[in-house]
Design a protein around this motif. Structure first.
Motif, PDB file in Angstrom:
ATOM      1  N   VAL A 103      45.153  43.453  72.948  1.00 12.26           N
ATOM      2  CA  VAL A 103      44.211  43.028  73.661  1.00 12.26           C
ATOM      3  C   VAL A 103      45.063  41.902  74.603  1.00 12.26           C
ATOM      4  CG1 VAL A 103      42.332  42.498  71.902  1.00 12.26           C
ATOM      5  CG2 VAL A 103      44.168  41.293  71.696  1.00 12.26           C
ATOM      6  N   SER A 104      46.440  41.494  74.874  1.00  9.52           N
ATOM      7  CA  SER A 104      46.829  41.054  75.398  1.00  9.52           C
ATOM      8  C   SER A 104      48.543  40.974  75.116  1.00  9.52           C
ATOM      9  CB  SER A 104      46.864  39.312  75.451  1.00  9.52           C
ATOM     10  OG  SER A 104      46.913  39.261  74.506  1.00  9.52           O
ATOM     11  N   TYR A 122      52.611  39.698  76.082  1.00 12.06           N
ATOM     12  CA  TYR A 122      53.917  38.434  76.906  1.00 12.06           C
ATOM     13  C   TYR A 122      54.929  39.003  77.237  1.00 12.06           C
ATOM     14  CZ  TYR A 122      55.769  34.732  78.747  1.00 12.06           C
ATOM     15  OH  TYR A 122      56.890  33.813  79.216  1.00 12.06           O
ATOM     16  N   ALA A 149      51.018  46.342  81.665  1.00 13.52           N
ATOM     17  CA  ALA A 149      50.981  44.843  81.391  1.00 13.52           C
ATOM     18  C   ALA A 149      51.936  44.174  80.442  1.00 13.52           C
ATOM     19  CB  ALA A 149      50.054  44.955  80.121  1.00 13.52           C
ATOM     20  N   SER A 157      53.446  41.021  83.200  1.00 11.45           N
ATOM     21  CA  SER A 157      54.172  40.165  82.570  1.00 11.45           C
ATOM     22  C   SER A 157      55.170  39.136  82.895  1.00 11.45           C
ATOM     23  CB  SER A 157      53.256  40.148  81.272  1.00 11.45           C
ATOM     24  OG  SER A 157      54.327  38.597  80.483  1.00 11.45           O
ATOM     25  N   ARG A 192      50.673  35.883  80.254  1.00  9.99           N
ATOM     26  CA  ARG A 192      50.132  36.374  79.298  1.00  9.99           C
ATOM     27  C   ARG A 192      48.916  37.196  79.937  1.00  9.99           C
ATOM     28  NH1 ARG A 192      46.910  35.107  73.454  1.00  9.99           N
ATOM     29  NH2 ARG A 192      48.488  34.687  73.291  1.00  9.99           N
ATOM     30  N   VAL A 193      49.132  38.551  79.512  1.00 10.92           N
ATOM     31  CA  VAL A 193      48.251  39.286  80.784  1.00 10.92           C
ATOM     32  C   VAL A 193      47.739  39.933  79.609  1.00 10.92           C
ATOM     33  CG1 VAL A 193      48.193  41.932  82.106  1.00 10.92           C
ATOM     34  CG2 VAL A 193      49.824  39.846  82.733  1.00 10.92           C
ATOM     35  N   GLN A 194      46.315  40.297  79.725  1.00  8.54           N
ATOM     36  CA  GLN A 194      44.961  41.094  78.898  1.00  8.54           C
ATOM     37  C   GLN A 194      45.293  42.182  79.380  1.00  8.54           C
ATOM     38  OE1 GLN A 194      43.063  39.079  77.097  1.00  8.54           O
ATOM     39  NE2 GLN A 194      44.216  36.781  77.388  1.00  8.54           N
ATOM     40  N   GLU A 253      42.032  43.757  81.973  1.00  5.37           N
ATOM     41  CA  GLU A 253      42.363  42.585  83.736  1.00  5.37           C
ATOM     42  C   GLU A 253      43.001  43.914  83.799  1.00  5.37           C
ATOM     43  OE1 GLU A 253      45.220  39.345  83.642  1.00  5.37           O
ATOM     44  OE2 GLU A 253      45.913  40.372  85.865  1.00  5.37           O
TER      45      GLU A 253
END
Ligand SMILES: NC(=O)c1ccc[n+]([C@@H]2O[C@H](COP(=O)([O-])OP(=O)(O)OC[C@H]3O[C@@H](n4cnc5c(N)ncnc54)[C@H](O)[C@@H]3O)[C@@H](O)[C@H]2O)c1
Length: 371
Positions: free
Chosen positions: A198-199, A201, A320, A324, A330-332, A335
């Protein structure tokens, strides 16, 4: 997905496109598998194709500089071993021509192109499968069996430290470690976590002594929907005490822990201290494993683990991580997927594929592992 089933009385016919370094590995894999037959080899450089075919067990097989210049019966499978920048064009043309596609990683250079290929696969009603060859090791399969006995996974870690001097494009890339190497470990973490990310970093950096122009080192933290975390710590500029090419793994689960050096037999222990024995099978490994999974799907049905809708998430984690590292935040994954979806819709030139993309709402429901 409607897949052609290849009858049991003949080998699966394959045309391979790309006869470079990895192309030769694939030619050897095809030559060693009696269940498949190479019927043609394509490379922009015809002499390269001829030499590779003759030297890797396929003397006499027709070669050409483009698929449509090969005078052969339509194959069941097009095996795409071209450079990443050509993956979208070669795979989408093959799908349009009605072939199943087995592609080298990465699926495509961007998530947007990956989504376009997932939609193209739906329109054609043909499988597109990415060979993530580092998913296929007997000792890794043994680790999966051990983890199945230890219950839900909470934390996964991989340390990857090597010092290769490749020369060529990798030494010029902006993010060589993340894009060219860590995709394997990020993909494997999804597999072992049994959950989707989900995310992400990421901090990337380049040691002062680096022989890479881009960042050769990175620290990545991935959060999964299950709540599990994966930490990747890696470098391509770490001489001495090198890890295996798979990296050194530790997995913490509710019922115990497991460690794997990425090479030998994994070790697992229950919370009461008793060992979980490693059961090592005889599964085909690396490219042979990816090929066997596809052949089984073509003969008996089923969906290989590298199927495009699932695999595009591994590409999304890498994208992602790069974002990041660039932005320091932190990148979702949502997104990344939404931005890629908008780009895919805007850039798609094939009307049927664009309509198929448009029918996905939202994009998150169609990518990742099957629910
Ligand atoms: N799974 C792994 O461990 C692993 C290892 C190495 C490479 N790879 C992947 O394999 C792929 C190929 O890598 P490589 O090292 O063999 O590259 P390479 O540069 O050695 O070979 C690529 C070949 O593809 C040919 N080619 C390029 N565009 C083409 C097109 N449109 N039509 C026909 N031929 C075309 C080139 O002429 C070249 O001979 C890449 O996607 C790479 O990421 C995977």
């Amino acid at each position: 997905m409607t897949n052609p089933t290849v009858p049991p009385n003949r080998p699966v016919r394959v045309v391979q496109v790309g006869a470079g370094g990895m192309g030769r590995t694939w030619l050897r894999t095809l030559a060693a598998d009696p269940d498949v037959e190479l019927v043609g080899l394509v490379d922009l450089d015809e002499a390269t194709a001829r030499r590779a075919a003759d030297e890797e067990g396929h003397a006499g097989v027709p070669v050409a500089t483009a698929y449509d210049r090969l005078a052969v019966e339509p194959p069941d499978v097009l095996l795409n071993v071209t450079v990443p920048g050509a993956h979208h064009a070669v795979s989408s043309a093959a799908l349009r021509a009605g072939m199943t596609v087995l592609s080298e990683k990465p699926l495509a250079p961007t998530v947007a192109e990956g989504l376009s290929l997932a939609a193209a696969s739906e329109v054609a009603g043909r499988l597109l499968v990415v060979s993530q060859s580092r998913r296929y090791f007997r000792h890794l399969a043994a680790l999966r069996r051990q983890l199945a006995e230890l219950g839900p996974v909470a934390s996964l870690g991989c340390a990857f430290f090597r010092a290769p001097h490749f020369g060529g494009f990798r030494e010029e890339m902006e993010q060589p470690l993340l894009v060219d190497m860590a995709i394997h470990q990020l993909d494997l973490a999804r597999d072992l976590a049994g959950s989707e990310p989900v995310s992400v970093y990421c901090e990337s950096h380049n040691p002062a002594w680096s022989w890479f122009a881009g960042d050769a080192s990175a620290e990545v933290v991935v959060a999964f929907a299950s709540g599990a975390r994966f930490t990747f710590s890696g470098s391509w500029c770490a001489p001495g005490l090198e890890t295996s090419w798979n990296g050194r793994w530790r997995v913490g689960a509710e019922g115990g822990s497991a460690v794997w050096d990425g090479d030998g037999v994994p070790v697992a222990e229950r919370l009461d201290g008793t060992p979980v024995p490693a059961v090592v099978g005889e599964e085909p490994e690396e490219t042979a494993g990816a090929l066997a999974e596809l052949v089984a799907a073509l003969r008996h049905g089923g969906v290989p683990s590298g199927e495009v809708h699932a695999n595009v998430m591994s590409l999304a984690v890498v994208e992602a991580a790069v974002l990041s590292a660039r932005d320091g935040r932190r990148v979702q994954l949502a997104e990344v997927l939404e931005a890629a979806y908008a780009t895919a819709l805007a850039d798609e030139r094939d009307a049927a594929v664009r309509e198929r993309l448009r029918s996905w709402s939202p994009v998150h429901d169609v990518v990742g592992r099957p629910a």
